[in-house]
Design an enzyme around this catalytic site. Sequence first.
Site, PDB file in Angstrom:
ATOM      1  N   GLU A   9       0.869  -1.178   0.000  1.00  0.00           N
ATOM      2  CA  GLU A   9       0.000   0.000   0.000  1.00  0.00           C
ATOM      3  C   GLU A   9       0.904   1.225   0.000  1.00  0.00           C
ATOM      4  O   GLU A   9       1.392   1.640   1.049  1.00  0.00           O
ATOM      5  CB  GLU A   9      -0.912  -0.015   1.232  1.00  0.00           C
ATOM      6  CG  GLU A   9      -1.852  -1.207   1.296  1.00  0.00           C
ATOM      7  CD  GLU A   9      -2.844  -1.240   0.155  1.00  0.00           C
ATOM      8  OE1 GLU A   9      -3.092  -0.171  -0.455  1.00  0.00           O
ATOM      9  OE2 GLU A   9      -3.371  -2.314  -0.143  1.00  0.00           O
ATOM     10  N   CYS A  48      -2.326   9.339   2.400  1.00  0.00           N
ATOM     11  CA  CYS A  48      -1.813   8.756   1.152  1.00  0.00           C
ATOM     12  C   CYS A  48      -2.753   8.956  -0.023  1.00  0.00           C
ATOM     13  O   CYS A  48      -2.318   8.940  -1.176  1.00  0.00           O
ATOM     14  CB  CYS A  48      -1.506   7.275   1.341  1.00  0.00           C
ATOM     15  SG  CYS A  48      -2.933   6.278   1.831  1.00  0.00           S
TER      16      CYS A  48
END
Length: 484
Positions: free
Chosen positions: A207, A241
Site C-alpha cells: 500500500e 496517502c
Amino acid sequence: MERQVLRLRQAFRSGRSRPLRFRLQQLEALRRMVQEREKEILAAIAADLSKSELNAYSHEVITILGEIDFMLGNLPELASARPAKKNLLTMMDEAYVQPEPLGVVLIIGAWNYPFVLTMQPLVGAIAAGNAAIVKPSELSENTAKILAELLPQYLDQDLYAIVNGGIPETTELLKQRFDHILYTGNTAVGKIVMEAAAKHLTPVTLELGGKSPCYIDRDCDLDVACRRIAWGKYMNCGQTCIAPDYILCEASLQNQIVQKIKETVKDFYGENIKASPDYERIINLRHFKRLQSLLKGQKIAFGGEMDEATRYLAPTILTDVDPNSKVMQEEIFGPILPIVSVKNVDEAINFINDREKPLALYVFSRNNKLIKRVIDETSSGGVTGNDVIMHFTVNSLPFGGVGASGMGAYHGKYSFDTFSHQRPCLLKGLKGESVNKLRYPPNSESKVSWAKFFLLKQFNKGRLGMLLFVCLVAVAAVIVKDQL
C-alpha cells in the site's frame, strides 16, 4: 526475531488459529481492547500527530470498530467452502474452493494514521486464521508504544506478536520467512520490502502512494468541489496517502478555486488556523524541512506560513505551477496544494497518463459521462467522483494501488482474501473407470473426441439438469466402454 517467528509458526501449526470460534473470540477481544482502552489509544494518536481526540476517533478508531464488526458478521460466510462449477467428466464429484490461512504474516504499519493502518490489516489476518507479527512505524512512537502494551493483554500471545524499533529491527524482520507481507508506506521502502520478500518467494501487498490528481471540470459546483477538496487535502495536515495531491483545471477557474478554498479553510479552522484543534502538525522536523523545500520558487497564492519549532505549516495553495518543478515530481504528503492549468479534459487525461499510476484519482463534474470517460481512459488504485477520500470508507470496495502506487488490496472481504489461500478441492469416487479410461494411455482419435465432449461441456448441478446429465453420462459411458 528468528525465534519469535518460529514460536508463532509452531503455534500456527498446532491448528489453534484455524477454528472459526477462535477467530471470532480474538476479534471480539480486539474490539474489547479498542473500547476499553479508547482513551489511551486516542491520547497516543494525539501525541504523535497533534490531533484532537475527536479527530483521532473519527479518522481512525471508528474505522477499526467498523472493520471488526464487518468480520464478526460476515466471517462464517467468508470462511465457508464455495461450490465450484464442474464439467461433464467431474459432474458426479464434489468440487469446491476452501479458503485457508496462509500461515505467519507480517504487517508493517505507517505513521500517518498509525492505529488504523496497522490494526485494519491485523483484523483481516486474524479473520483469515493466520498468526501475525505487527510492526508499527517508529515515527509514531506513542501509538507504537501503546500497541505494544495492549495487544499482548487482549490477544493470544503465541499467535500475535508486536515488534517495535526502527530500521535495524525492520531489516532483521525482513530477513525472516513469512507467508505474506503487507506493507504500508512509501514506494522506495516498498521496493526494499518486495526485494526481501522475493528471497523467500513471499507474496506481498504493498500500500504505497503517489501523486493523486484531482480534475475540476468547468461544468461543476465549485463551492461543493472546493469544500470537499479542502477537507481531504488538509485533514491530518495533508499527511494522507490518498489526499488530492494537485488540482488540474482550466486556467479560467484557477482564481475562483483559490478564493473558494481560502473561504473554506476559514470556515473549517477559523481566523487563527494555528490555534485550531482540528488542524494537525507535520510528524517530524525532517518531513517539515522537505515540505519547506518544495515551496522554494513557487507562487504562493494562499498560506505558506510556517513555524519550525512546532512543525506548523499552514494550508497552502500554489498557482501557475510548472509541471516540471520539484513539487510536481514527488508525492507532497503535506498541506501544499498545487494548481496546474490544462486546456481541457483531453489534456488532463494525457497529463495523468504521462505519470506514474496514482493511488487515487478524483474528478469533479456535473457531467457523469465525463467522469466515466476519465475513469475509462486512465488508471489508478481507486476513483471517487465528486468527492475525495470517501472510497476508503466503503469496506465493500477493495483498497489498494496499481503500478508504482502499490499492489494487492484489502478492506472488508478483500482483507480476508488477501490473507487467505483459495484452495481448489476436488473429491472423486472410485467408480466410473469406463469414462476415466479416456485419460489413460494409449491415446487415440476416439479418446480425444470423447475428451472434447466431456471436458468442454460445462455442467452446474440443477434440479432437472442433474437427472438429464446423469442419464447422458451413463449412456456415454456405455458407448465409450464399447468403443475402447
